[in-house]
Design an enzyme around this catalytic site. Structure first.
Site, PDB file in Angstrom:
ATOM      1  CG  LEU A 171      -2.186  -1.047   0.951  1.00  0.00           C
ATOM      2  CD1 LEU A 171      -2.893  -0.562   2.854  1.00  0.00           C
ATOM      3  CD2 LEU A 171      -2.880  -0.604   0.143  1.00  0.00           C
ATOM      4  CG  ASP A 172       1.302   3.847  -3.547  1.00  0.00           C
ATOM      5  OD1 ASP A 172       2.304   3.307  -3.684  1.00  0.00           O
ATOM      6  OD2 ASP A 172       0.203   4.473  -4.301  1.00  0.00           O
ATOM      7  N   PRO A 173       2.177   4.997   1.372  1.00  0.00           N
ATOM      8  CG  PRO A 173       4.228   6.309   1.323  1.00  0.00           C
ATOM      9  CD  PRO A 173       3.569   5.084  -0.021  1.00  0.00           C
TER      10      PRO A 173
END
Length: 305
Positions: A44-46
């Protein structure tokens, strides 16, 4: 004599907070559970929140054998801008004040239901010739990416109080980039678009309601934390169980193939199954292969010694 505590093993469902990378979360869990063997299934992206499936101990060996599960997301599409990352954390490339009516937005989005070919973003963890696209993008290098077929099973679009923003609820195949979906819709509308928020609400059968926050885990004692781990077998709920009598179980654990004619099964070649003992307790993933004497099941990864 001091007894060594067994390594924690199982599946841990985390509700990832915004601002942390998936690797940051892995680091926190390594410290909390006292094990180096922690992996995750699906980055998951930040900026994203929601379901992050972690594999601890012997369960970490499961990653390469996992079925590719569908995902569900709730995202915010912001119209009127384009960015280099296709989300609002990136550098703004264009702006547009002429925003379309909601009916046009719904119509443009509906075109993405079903199968379509999506070009992965440069700012992604995908590797081309051994290099992450993300690392190339940070050096200002853009390369051709091959479009991949993805499937959007369901897409609903809801206007918000802000005229430029819409809530997207998406059920899709693994490998679908929601920020690229936002950018594609914005491009089709002529005003540009970027993803302003993202929450993964489901991956396979694992839902957000089943997840723990890092803060909750940090406040538990070791026994309570260990109780949060799901058995490794849960990762393979979609595979057919094959229960083996003790003699064949011992053979399977020793690396021998088990001929289907001997155990009266008839799974197709290439099929994967859950190998269990006679009581139904899972111990390995098996694969059906062809041998001189017919088709047989061979353990390809053992999880319980």
């Amino acid at each position: 004599m001091e007894h060594k505590h067994p390594e924690p093993t199982g599946v841990l469902l985390i509700n990832k907070p915004a601002g942390l990378t998936s690797h940051d979360v892995v680091g926190r869990i390594r410290r909390l559970y006292g094990t180096r063997r922690v992996g995750h299934t699906g980055t998951l992206d930040p900026m994203a929140t929601g379901v992050l499936v972690l594999l601890l101990g012997r369960a970490a060996k499961a990653a390469e054998y996992l079925s590719v599960h569908d995902k569900c997301y709730v995202a915010t599409l912001r119209l009127g801008i384009t960015t280099d990352t296709e989300d609002t954390t990136g550098e703004i490339l264009t702006t547009c004040a002429d925003l379309p009516a909601a009916t046009r937005v719904l119509e443009a989005a509906s075109a993405y239901c079903g199968r379509y070919r999506q070009t992965p973003p440069m700012y992604s963890a995908l590797k081309v010739n051994g290099q992450k696209l993300l690392d190339l993008a940070r050096r200002g290098i853009e390369i051709e990416r091959e479009a991949r077929e993805v499937t959007v099973h369901k897409l609903t679009v809801t206007p918000t109080e802000q005229p430029a923003c819409y809530t997207l609820t998406v059920a899709c195949s693994a490998g679908t980039y929601i920020r690229t979906l936002c950018a594609d819709i914005g491009r089709d509308l002529g005003c540009g678009g970027a993803m302003a928020a993202l929450c993964r609400t489901k991956t396979g059968d694992f839902a957000l309601d089943d997840c723990y926050t890092l803060e909750a885990l940090e406040q538990m004692d070791a026994a309570a934390r260990e109780a949060c781990l799901l058995p490794t077998e849960r990762l393979f709920d979609d595979l057919t169980p094959v229960c083996l009598p003790p003699f064949f179980e011992k053979l399977a654990r020793s690396g021998c193939e088990i001929y289907q004619s001997k155990i009266k099964t008839a799974h197709p070649v290439g099929a994967r199954v859950r190998l269990c003992d006679e009581r139904g307790s899972f111990f390995a993933i098996g694969e059906v292969r062809t041998y001189e004497g017919g088709t047989a099941i061979k353990a390809v990864k053992t999880f319980v010694l």
